[in-house]
Design an enzyme around this catalytic site. Structure first.
Site, PDB file in Angstrom:
ATOM      1  N   HIS A 151      33.105  41.249 -22.430  1.00 47.59           N
ATOM      2  CA  HIS A 151      32.696  41.810 -21.148  1.00 47.59           C
ATOM      3  C   HIS A 151      33.847  41.783 -20.143  1.00 47.59           C
ATOM      4  O   HIS A 151      34.541  40.787 -19.980  1.00 47.59           O
ATOM      5  CB  HIS A 151      31.510  41.033 -20.573  1.00 47.59           C
ATOM      6  CG  HIS A 151      30.950  41.677 -19.340  1.00 47.59           C
ATOM      7  ND1 HIS A 151      30.078  42.740 -19.397  1.00 47.59           N
ATOM      8  CD2 HIS A 151      31.176  41.458 -18.019  1.00 47.59           C
ATOM      9  CE1 HIS A 151      29.777  43.120 -18.176  1.00 47.59           C
ATOM     10  NE2 HIS A 151      30.437  42.370 -17.314  1.00 47.59           N
TER      11      HIS A 151
ATOM     12  N   ASP B 274      29.373  40.222 -25.795  1.00 50.99           N
ATOM     13  CA  ASP B 274      28.929  40.441 -24.424  1.00 50.99           C
ATOM     14  C   ASP B 274      27.410  40.297 -24.368  1.00 50.99           C
ATOM     15  O   ASP B 274      26.697  40.923 -25.169  1.00 50.99           O
ATOM     16  CB  ASP B 274      29.355  41.850 -23.979  1.00 50.99           C
ATOM     17  CG  ASP B 274      28.950  42.198 -22.553  1.00 50.99           C
ATOM     18  OD1 ASP B 274      28.433  41.318 -21.843  1.00 50.99           O
ATOM     19  OD2 ASP B 274      29.154  43.361 -22.158  1.00 50.99           O
TER      20      ASP B 274
ATOM     21  N   SER C 126      29.910  47.335 -15.619  1.00 57.47           N
ATOM     22  CA  SER C 126      29.108  46.139 -15.372  1.00 57.47           C
ATOM     23  C   SER C 126      28.074  46.389 -14.275  1.00 57.47           C
ATOM     24  O   SER C 126      27.241  47.285 -14.407  1.00 57.47           O
ATOM     25  CB  SER C 126      30.034  44.974 -15.034  1.00 57.47           C
ATOM     26  OG  SER C 126      29.337  43.738 -15.080  1.00 57.47           O
TER      27      SER C 126
END
EC number: 3.1.1.71
Length: 408
Positions: free
Chosen positions: A378, A348, A191
């Site tokens: 995610h 996501d 991320s």
């Protein structure tokens, strides 16, 4: 008694209404994901109320809650030596497996955790366990970077912390201290950590004074651009659990120490309209109509404003700074990148960031593995231990470690 039952029924209905979200049929463990998301939303709403009352910054409170309730049982790993150190002023946590007979040097992974540049820590159980398992499975030294967070610092300090720690580790004498093979080092992150890993890797590739560079980079559902918040995955997953579109935009605003009043303009791409001269030269580097396969484009249409607000870029020039948005890097920089692994999830908003970066790297001549998961969401890779254990987490983690094992 009857009134109590009516009240309980009403409360149960309200709770179910709050928790329930329509999810694609392919999402694994849907009800568990709904409960996780409802917990996140409740915590975020409480923190925003505290922020509104000016008692504390909402991200400080949210991170405090995360760390306070981070009491998940750690995976047993008596053989891994875990130490905290400081690399050029940056705190790190080092995971070292025991030496094996006749083994001189180990491979290594520099890992940068996610959390929107504002949350989590190398010391939370989620990342502690991930790095322990990596060290065990790969028989590798794992360096987990504890960079400073928003709101204590904003861009570019997180980038600088990750870069300083990585460059310090890459020094020959430091590698020798940890018995690391200088030709077998990867840089990785998930991320926002994937964002920092990509940006650091680009910077290292341009540093002529470095004698040792990463062999690989491995990016897990990375956030790589703030140019277009209407890519197909942003449109498709705008209300997806864990990371809906508005939350990602707010993370960007916090990272850049911007004003939340800009959120709507960013959402509709006013900052990169056709009349915003600063953005024109970057548009060709992020043309998703040519970078994405048709299976991802589907029937979505580009959102390109004819007239926008150039003052947004003037107020937040970092929106076009490749240290923050590595997907916008020039081809000459991309050609210098090492062999790359990018993991993406269908459910996501950041799916297309990773897919577009993979395509641009591939076009630049870099060997790329794009590992896409249709049933995952995610953040799933760190959710592998009770009570936030998801099959998607085990599946993605195993695939990621397998690639590292085969290529590092």
């Amino acid at each position: 008694m009857r009134a109590a039952w009516v009240l309980l029924t009403a409360l149960a209905a309200l709770a179910a209404y709050y928790v329930y979200l329509p999810l694609p049929g392919t999402v694994s463990d849907p009800w568990k994901l709904m409960l996780l998301d409802a917990t996140f939303r409740a915590a975020q709403q409480t923190c925003h109320l505290i922020h509104y009352l000016r008692l504390s910054h909402h991200l400080v409170v949210l991170n405090y809650l995360i760390c306070t309730f981070d009491k998940l049982k750690s995976v047993s790993s008596e053989d891994i030596n875990i130490t905290d150190a400081v690399f050029d002023g940056v705190e790190v946590r080092v995971f070292e497996p025991p030496a094996k007979r006749d083994e001189r040097l180990k491979r290594s992974v520099v890992y940068i955790h996610g959390g929107g540049w504002a949350l989590a820590s190398a010391r939370t159980s989620l990342y502690n366990n991930l790095c322990r398992i990596m060290a065990e499975s790969l028989n590798a030294v794992v360096v987990s970077v504890e960079y400073r967070l928003v709101p204590e610092v904003c861009f570019p300090e997180q980038f600088h912390d990750a870069l300083r720690a990585t460059k310090h580790f890459l020094q020959p004498d430091i590698l020798a201290e940890y018995s690391v093979d200088p030709s077998r080092i990867a840089i990785s992150g998930d991320s926002a950590g994937g964002n920092l890993a990509a940006a650091v890797c680009q910077q290292l590739s341009k540093d002529e004074h470095l004698t040792i560079r990463p062999k690989l980079q491995a990016l897990i559902y990375p956030v790589l651009q703030a140019f277009d918040f209407n890519t197909p995955s942003y449109q498709q997953n705008m209300n997806m659990p864990v990371l809906p579109r508005y939350v990602m935009i707010n993370y960007w605003i916090d990272y850049f120490n911007g004003n939340y009043d800009l959120a709507h303009s960013l959402l509709i791409n006013n900052h990169t309209a056709l009349d915003v001269g600063q953005a024109l030269s970057f548009r060709g580097r992020l043309n998703w109509t040519s970078l994405l396969p048709s299976s991802f484009k589907k029937n979505y249409k580009p959102v390109i404003q004819t007239t926008g607000k150039a003052e947004i870029i003037q107020e937040i020039p970092a929106l076009l700074d490749v240290r923050a948005v590595p997907l916008l890097a020039e081809n000459e920089t991309l050609q210098l990148q090492p062999k790359t692994y990018i993991l993406t999830c269908e459910n996501d908003v950041l799916r297309d960031d990773g897919v577009m970066y993979a395509k641009r790297l591939e076009n630049a001549g870099v060997e790329v593995t794009l590992d896409h998961f249709d049933d995952c969401f995610h953040g799933c890779m760190i959710f592998t231990i009770w009570p936030t254990d998801f099959s998607a987490g085990i599946q993605t983690r195993n695939s990621y470690i397998k690639w590292l094992d085969e290529n590092l």
